[in-house]
Scaffold this motif. Structure first.
Motif, PDB file in Angstrom:
ATOM      1  N   ALA A   2       0.835  -1.208   0.000  1.00 24.88           N
ATOM      2  CA  ALA A   2       0.000   0.000   0.000  1.00 24.88           C
ATOM      3  C   ALA A   2       0.867   1.254   0.000  1.00 24.88           C
ATOM      4  N   THR A   3       1.959   1.230   0.767  1.00 23.51           N
ATOM      5  CA  THR A   3       2.862   2.386   0.800  1.00 23.51           C
ATOM      6  C   THR A   3       3.474   2.632  -0.561  1.00 23.51           C
ATOM      7  N   PHE A   4       3.898   1.535  -1.202  1.00 24.52           N
ATOM      8  CA  PHE A   4       4.492   1.676  -2.534  1.00 24.52           C
ATOM      9  C   PHE A   4       3.491   2.234  -3.545  1.00 24.52           C
ATOM     10  N   GLU A   5       2.255   1.783  -3.489  1.00 26.31           N
ATOM     11  CA  GLU A   5       1.246   2.265  -4.424  1.00 26.31           C
ATOM     12  C   GLU A   5       0.977   3.751  -4.225  1.00 26.31           C
ATOM     13  N   ARG A   6       0.921   4.207  -2.960  1.00 27.41           N
ATOM     14  CA  ARG A   6       0.683   5.633  -2.691  1.00 27.41           C
ATOM     15  C   ARG A   6       1.844   6.480  -3.213  1.00 27.41           C
ATOM     16  N   LEU A   7       3.078   6.005  -2.970  1.00 28.63           N
ATOM     17  CA  LEU A   7       4.233   6.757  -3.458  1.00 28.63           C
ATOM     18  C   LEU A   7       4.289   6.773  -4.978  1.00 28.63           C
ATOM     19  N   ARG A   8       3.865   5.670  -5.589  1.00 25.88           N
ATOM     20  CA  ARG A   8       3.894   5.624  -7.045  1.00 25.88           C
ATOM     21  C   ARG A   8       2.894   6.618  -7.649  1.00 25.88           C
ATOM     22  N   VAL A   9       1.722   6.724  -7.002  1.00 25.11           N
ATOM     23  CA  VAL A   9       0.726   7.691  -7.476  1.00 25.11           C
ATOM     24  C   VAL A   9       1.214   9.115  -7.242  1.00 25.11           C
ATOM     25  N   ALA A  10       1.833   9.322  -6.064  1.00 19.91           N
ATOM     26  CA  ALA A  10       2.309  10.681  -5.745  1.00 19.91           C
ATOM     27  C   ALA A  10       3.459  11.100  -6.642  1.00 19.91           C
ATOM     28  N   SER A  11       4.232  10.100  -7.147  1.00 17.70           N
ATOM     29  CA  SER A  11       5.387  10.435  -7.984  1.00 17.70           C
ATOM     30  C   SER A  11       4.985  11.053  -9.314  1.00 17.70           C
ATOM     31  N   ARG A  12       3.701  10.955  -9.639  1.00 12.72           N
ATOM     32  CA  ARG A  12       3.241  11.566 -10.885  1.00 12.72           C
ATOM     33  C   ARG A  12       3.249  13.110 -10.802  1.00 12.72           C
ATOM     34  N   THR A  13       3.196  13.606  -9.557  1.00  8.45           N
ATOM     35  CA  THR A  13       3.285  15.065  -9.355  1.00  8.45           C
ATOM     36  C   THR A  13       4.757  15.419  -9.232  1.00  8.45           C
ATOM     37  N   PRO A  14       5.248  16.264 -10.132  1.00  8.08           N
ATOM     38  CA  PRO A  14       6.694  16.577 -10.092  1.00  8.08           C
ATOM     39  C   PRO A  14       7.102  17.183  -8.744  1.00  8.08           C
TER      40      PRO A  14
END
Length: 353
Positions: A112-124
């Protein structure tokens, strides 16, 4: 005076007559010995010899636990006939179950942590690349741990690797078992399984008799458990290596049995055929003389004895196979003796050259 001279002359004549027989006795010679001789014969070797052999299972395996746990179920015992895939032992390991549950919970959180960070990484600029990679590596490590624990959980159920018979059982329900700490050669297994419908018959064949070996040849053998009954096997594997200690070559034959009359470890005597590709020379066994220095036969040639060194081969009936500087038809002393030296003149009787 004349009477005295006549008496002395008579005594002198008598003395000469007495000494004559002694002189004649010294001039006599020893008689020439007479010996029985036989001919050296050439023929093909066709005989059999009984060789000790060993029966072994076609396949055998000792069953050890892979993980530590308590025996929950063991439905087989010594002598049980089993089939491939059949349940042998079921273990229970509560600690392993707890570890698996904890690993799955950790995996779920890190995923779950990885998925949240992956989504957040879309914002520069929201998440650094290093932070996202660390979260992904942790998630993959958790997945590997869960897979490993699940694999160990699969070892709690032990099934038969092949059809066979349980020949050894050393544990009972409720016992705590685990992977052996000592070498497997000295460790005690939970079970031992052997395949006895298909057996290996291993025959140590003497070096001198390996010429009769041919794959596909049928051989007969007997066991003490079934006196008077003949069994058969087919030569399937030849080691092509001579043991330097025993001067034998291991040959394996396959023995297929529909009924369990034969068991691994039985004492076996194999009726092994003896053959040669070409004819051999034979003489009676009594013609061969064995001494500490040599083995020889005594050939009679033109009335004189010649010692011919030979090597023994196989025995066929009352004849023995010999190898040496002899020819078929040569005459040899039928009953060899060390008393006849080279060059001794004899009178042969029997088959003369």
């Amino acid at each position: 005076m004349m009477k005295r001279i006549a008496l002395l002359f008579a005594l002198a004549v008598m003395g000469c007559n007495r000494s004559a027989p002694a002189s004649d006795s010294r001039q006599t010679t020893d008689p020439v010995p007479q010996v029985d001789v036989v001919r050296v014969v050439s023929q093909k070797l066709e005989a059999t010899v009984r060789l000790p052999a060993e029966l072994a299972p076609w396949e055998q395996v000792a069953i050890y636990p892979k993980v530590q746990g308590f025996i929950e179920e063991i439905p087989v015992d010594r002598g049980s006939t089993i089939r491939r895939g059949q349940l042998l032992v079921r273990l229970s390991a509560p600690e392993l179950g707890a570890q698996t549950a904890q690993a799955r919970a950790t995996l779920s959180g890190d995923k779950a942590t990885f998925e949240r960070l992956r989504v957040a990484s879309r914002t520069p600029g929201a998440v650094s690349t290093n932070e996202l990679e660390l979260a992904q590596a942790l998630f993959k490590a958790d997945q590997q741990k869960v897979n490993s624990l699940q694999a160990l959980d699969g070892y709690l159920v032990v099934t038969a690797p092949f059809d066979g018979i349980v020949t050894e059982r050393n544990v009972h329900p409720g016992a705590l078992v685990g992977p052996p700490n000592e070498p497997l050669q000295s460790a005690v297994p939970m079970l031992r399984i052997e395949q006895v419908s298909h057996l290996r018959l291993t025959v140590p064949v003497p070096e001198a008799d390996v010429g009769a070996i041919a794959e596909g040849t049928k051989i007969k053998f007997q066991v003490r458990a079934w006196p008077g009954r003949d069994f058969a096997g087919t030569i399937s594997r030849v080691s092509h290596w001579v043991d330097t200690k025993t001067r034998t070559m291991a040959v394996e034959a396959d023995v297929i049995q529909s009924q369990s009359a034969l068991d691994p470890g039985m004492f076996v005597e194999v009726v092994w055929p003896l053959r040669r590709n070409s004819p051999s020379l034979f003489v009676p066994a009594s013609a061969v003389v064995d001494t500490a220095e040599a083995t020889f036969v005594e050939r009679v040639n033109q009335g004189k004895v010649e010692r011919v060194p030979v090597h023994r081969g196989s025995t066929m009936s009352d004849l023995v196979e010999i190898f040496g500087s002899l020819n078929a038809g040569d005459s040899v002393v039928a009953r060899g003796s060390e008393d006849l030296a080279n060059g001794t003149r004899v009178i042969p009787h029997g088959s003369q050259s």
